[in-house]
Design an enzyme around this catalytic site. Structure first.
Site: not given
Length: 274
Positions: A16, A65, A86, A126-127, A130, A150, A154, A214
């Site tokens: 960032s 977040k 964010n 997930a999370g 996601a 998994r 989730r 990334y």
């Protein structure tokens, strides 16, 4: 000096500062600075409380977040839809307002590559990321989204987000994740290494893969996807598009073409691996 920064833990890897500083240079904002601070959930309230009038905004990464929401004066509908912030803008009247630029950033990155609408999609993982992917897919995907996860917990969580966001979500076990690769759009939200086992299962004519990592890049899945001629987007695409929106909100000005920010991010990643 007008200040902005990214907070999180760990934060040393964050690109960032590179992207925001490139935008400031392009816009001629010589009196703006953008830094990074290692801040966890326990330290966040004191950090936010200590922000002075010179602060314009914050970028937030994990694990902050959701932790930041009780510390704000308000959040946007977009952030509320996934309970994740964010971006924090400090207004001139002293208010702290939260937003989520990951969701429109995902959509903008897809549109840049010509992906406006798909009939179905798959999400790997997930999370928090996601759930942002599902929010973006509510505007991109005309049909069902299959989430490969998994655990039953989730799966329940992804179905909950689907209901909340108005997205028809079917869940499947991670052991069947190779089936996801046949979808016209696949969004991978998993940690590094998690999708490496799927690289050998990339179909002959793949659609679009958006892998939000990334670093390391390319992932094994992304490399195999590209070799087969599929359309590929990576974490830097998301990072650039969401950062442009953050710069707009914090400075009130819009950076020009994304090339300068993307080039700065690519140069920083190359330097890390020299």
């Amino acid at each position: 000096m007008i200040r902005a920064a990214v907070l999180g833990s760990p934060i040393e890897h964050s690109l960032s500062p590179v992207l925001h500083r490139a935008a400031y240079q392009e816009l001629g904002l010589d009196d703006w600075s953008y830094d990074r601070f290692e801040v966890d959930e326990a330290a966040l309230p004191a950090f936010v409380a200590g922000l002075g009038a010179e602060w314009a905004g914050l970028s937030l990464t994990m694990p902050l977040k959701r932790a930041v929401i009780p510390l704000l004066d308000g959040i946007s509908d977009t952030a509320a839809s996934v309970e994740a912030v964010n971006t924090v803008v400090l207004t001139k009247d002293g208010r702290r307002v939260g937003d989520n630029t990951d969701i429109p950033g995902l959509i903008s990155a897809l549109r840049e590559r010509g992906v406006e609408k798909v009939e179905s999609a798959a999400v790997l993982g997930a999370g928090a990321t996601a759930s942002s992917a599902l929010a973006a897919l509510s505007r991109v995907c005309a049909g069902e989204v299959t989430a490969y996860v998994r655990s039953r917990a989730r799966a329940d969580e992804m179905r909950h987000w689907g209901e909340r966001l108005g997205v028809p979500v079917r869940t499947a076990d991670w052991s069947d994740a190779a089936e996801a690769l046949a979808a016209p759009l696949v969004i991978a939200t998993t940690p590094a290494g998690a999708t490496d086992e799927l690289a050998a299962a990339v179909p002959e004519r793949p659609g679009t893969l958006f892998d939000v990592l990334y670093e390391p890049w390319p992932t094994a899945l992304a490399a195999a996807w590209s070799e087969r001629g599929g359309k590929l987007l990576g974490g830097l695409d998301l990072l650039v598009h969401q950062a442009v929106l953050q710069v707009e909100q914090m400075t009130g000005r819009t950076p020009g073409p994304l090339a300068a920010m993307r080039a700065a991010g690519e140069a920083a990643l190359r330097e890390r691996h020299m």
